[in-house]
Design an enzyme around this catalytic site. Structure first.
Site, PDB file in Angstrom:
ATOM      1  N   ASP A   1       0.856  -1.170   0.000  1.00 32.34           N
ATOM      2  CA  ASP A   1       0.000   0.000   0.000  1.00 32.34           C
ATOM      3  C   ASP A   1       0.906   1.238   0.000  1.00 32.34           C
ATOM      4  O   ASP A   1       2.103   1.145   0.286  1.00 32.34           O
ATOM      5  CB  ASP A   1      -0.881  -0.056   1.250  1.00 32.34           C
ATOM      6  CG  ASP A   1      -1.807   1.135   1.384  1.00 32.34           C
ATOM      7  OD1 ASP A   1      -2.326   1.606   0.357  1.00 32.34           O
ATOM      8  OD2 ASP A   1      -2.003   1.603   2.514  1.00 32.34           O
TER       9      ASP A   1
ATOM     10  N   ASP B   1      -0.372   4.983   1.069  1.00 33.02           N
ATOM     11  CA  ASP B   1      -0.693   5.923   2.144  1.00 33.02           C
ATOM     12  C   ASP B   1      -0.644   5.236   3.501  1.00 33.02           C
ATOM     13  O   ASP B   1      -1.243   4.173   3.699  1.00 33.02           O
ATOM     14  CB  ASP B   1      -2.080   6.516   1.913  1.00 33.02           C
ATOM     15  CG  ASP B   1      -2.154   7.314   0.624  1.00 33.02           C
ATOM     16  OD1 ASP B   1      -2.213   8.543   0.695  1.00 33.02           O
ATOM     17  OD2 ASP B   1      -2.134   6.694  -0.458  1.00 33.02           O
TER      18      ASP B   1
ATOM     19  N   GLY C   1      -4.963   2.631  -3.010  1.00 30.91           N
ATOM     20  CA  GLY C   1      -6.249   3.292  -3.167  1.00 30.91           C
ATOM     21  C   GLY C   1      -6.098   4.794  -3.278  1.00 30.91           C
ATOM     22  O   GLY C   1      -7.092   5.513  -3.395  1.00 30.91           O
TER      23      GLY C   1
ATOM     24  N   LYS D   1      -6.588  -4.750  -5.584  1.00 28.30           N
ATOM     25  CA  LYS D   1      -5.250  -4.962  -5.021  1.00 28.30           C
ATOM     26  C   LYS D   1      -4.877  -6.442  -5.037  1.00 28.30           C
ATOM     27  O   LYS D   1      -3.751  -6.806  -5.385  1.00 28.30           O
ATOM     28  CB  LYS D   1      -5.192  -4.416  -3.592  1.00 28.30           C
ATOM     29  CG  LYS D   1      -5.219  -2.900  -3.495  1.00 28.30           C
ATOM     30  CD  LYS D   1      -4.990  -2.445  -2.063  1.00 28.30           C
ATOM     31  CE  LYS D   1      -4.950  -0.922  -1.960  1.00 28.30           C
ATOM     32  NZ  LYS D   1      -4.425  -0.464  -0.663  1.00 28.30           N
TER      33      LYS D   1
ATOM     34  N   ASP E   1      -1.777  -1.080   5.860  1.00 32.04           N
ATOM     35  CA  ASP E   1      -2.222  -0.689   7.196  1.00 32.04           C
ATOM     36  C   ASP E   1      -3.730  -0.721   7.367  1.00 32.04           C
ATOM     37  O   ASP E   1      -4.224  -0.687   8.496  1.00 32.04           O
ATOM     38  CB  ASP E   1      -1.742   0.731   7.510  1.00 32.04           C
ATOM     39  CG  ASP E   1      -2.494   1.769   6.685  1.00 32.04           C
ATOM     40  OD1 ASP E   1      -3.174   2.622   7.282  1.00 32.04           O
ATOM     41  OD2 ASP E   1      -2.423   1.726   5.448  1.00 32.04           O
TER      42      ASP E   1
END
Length: 339
Positions: free
Chosen positions: A132, A134, A221, A265, A288
């Protein structure tokens, strides 16, 4: 074979008393050197890291594992890079892993981190790290920072928090948040893009994996301009993220193309794995938020990075504090990786 009495060892750093990368049997509070090299595809490896381990700390850890059914333990101290403290791996051939939340609660009281792995990846074989962006590769949520520019931060951040905790459908929440960003000038997006704060240790982790010929990618995302800049900063092979729509150099409030949600994803991981011809064991996904869980479940190893409790609980393992270079501990255990 050499042996060391833990009861008679006063050194605050037990790693100074033993041979790195050698395995020892634990018998009657003694470490007895052995030619054993545990098989990676059998048993459970408990990896403790993040401090200098004394004999007392190690004995306390052995007692904790024994109380939870882990017996006939063998142990090895290893150090993936010179900048990391040595870690300890305790191997048992007869148990399923414990809950990551239980491991976190115990180890936090002891002042270190503790994870458990089954059939771990081998850094010395080709592999894939898909992450990921962010709050994983970078320390911020880009959409929240864009919202600051539009003076709608509180509204957007609240929705972001709910989405990452799994309380809202991701695609719906993304469209809802992006709609509030209409009118932002592209120049402000570019300014934010050039000042992204990287997560501590992510550059070093990528350098470490690149030196071992791993493929590195982002499935986010978040948004393409930021993902592409992170790609240039840390040497990623590819990125997958959402496309913001602009008109007259301003955000329209719309997202175009395929939404990179939880399902996408997971598809990205599977597609890259197949393209590279990798065994699933050699795939690692880290994130996360709740929208990372399907990707992490699809991977051979799913790593929660400073994750929300729901994510830590469902992930294979977790890095709860400190540098992301510590992921190297999970990939460099001295084991027999042959089938």
């Amino acid at each position: 074979m050499s042996q060391l009495s833990l009861a008679a060892t006063s050194s605050a750093n037990l790693a100074e008393e033993i041979i790195l990368n050698c395995w020892y049997e634990i018998k009657n509070n003694h470490l007895i050197q052995t030619n054993l090299l545990p098989k990676a595809n059998h048993g459970v490896a408990s990896v403790a890291f993040g401090c200098d381990f004394s004999a007392a700390k190690l004995l306390n850890l052995v007692e904790f594992l024994s109380q939870h059914g882990f017996s006939n333990l063998s142990i090895c101290c290893y150090q993936p890079t010179e900048t990391l403290l040595p870690a300890w791996c305790l191997y048992s051939d007869s148990q399923k892993p414990l809950s990551p939340l239980l491991l976190q609660a115990f180890s936090a009281e002891q002042g270190y981190q503790l994870v458990q792995l089954t059939n771990p990846a081998n850094v010395n074989e080709a592999g894939l790290l898909l992450m990921d962006m962010d709050s994983t590769a970078i320390t911020i949520e880009c959409i929240d920072e864009i919202a600051r520019l539009a003076d709608v931060y509180d509204d957007v951040a609240a929705v972001t928090a709910q989405a990452m905790a799994g309380q809202l459908d991701f695609t719906q929440s993304l469209n809802q948040r992006v709609a509030k960003l209409a009118g932002i000038d592209v120049a402000l997006i570019n300014e934010l893009k050039l000042n992204l704060p990287l997560m501590p240790g992510i550059t070093e982790l990528c350098q470490y994996l690149k030196a071992h010929n791993w493929h590195l990618a982002i499935a986010s995302g978040g948004f393409v301009p930021f993902a592409e800049h992170v790609q240039s900063l840390i040497g990623l092979d590819e990125v997958h993220a959402n496309t913001l729509e602009f008109k007259d150099n301003r955000l329209t409030g719309n997202v175009t193309g395929t939404i990179v949600d939880a399902e996408q994803k997971a598809r990205v991981l599977e597609q890259i794995q197949q393209r590279l011809g990798l065994d699933n064991r050699q795939t690692v996904a880290m994130g996360d938020g709740a929208n990372d869980l399907k990707m992490m479940a699809k991977a051979g190893l799913g790593v929660a990075v400073h994750g929300k409790p729901k994510v830590v609980e469902q992930a294979d393992t977790a890095i709860n504090e400190g540098s992301l270079l510590q992921v190297a501990y999970l990939l460099a255990i001295p084991l027999d990786y042959t089938l």
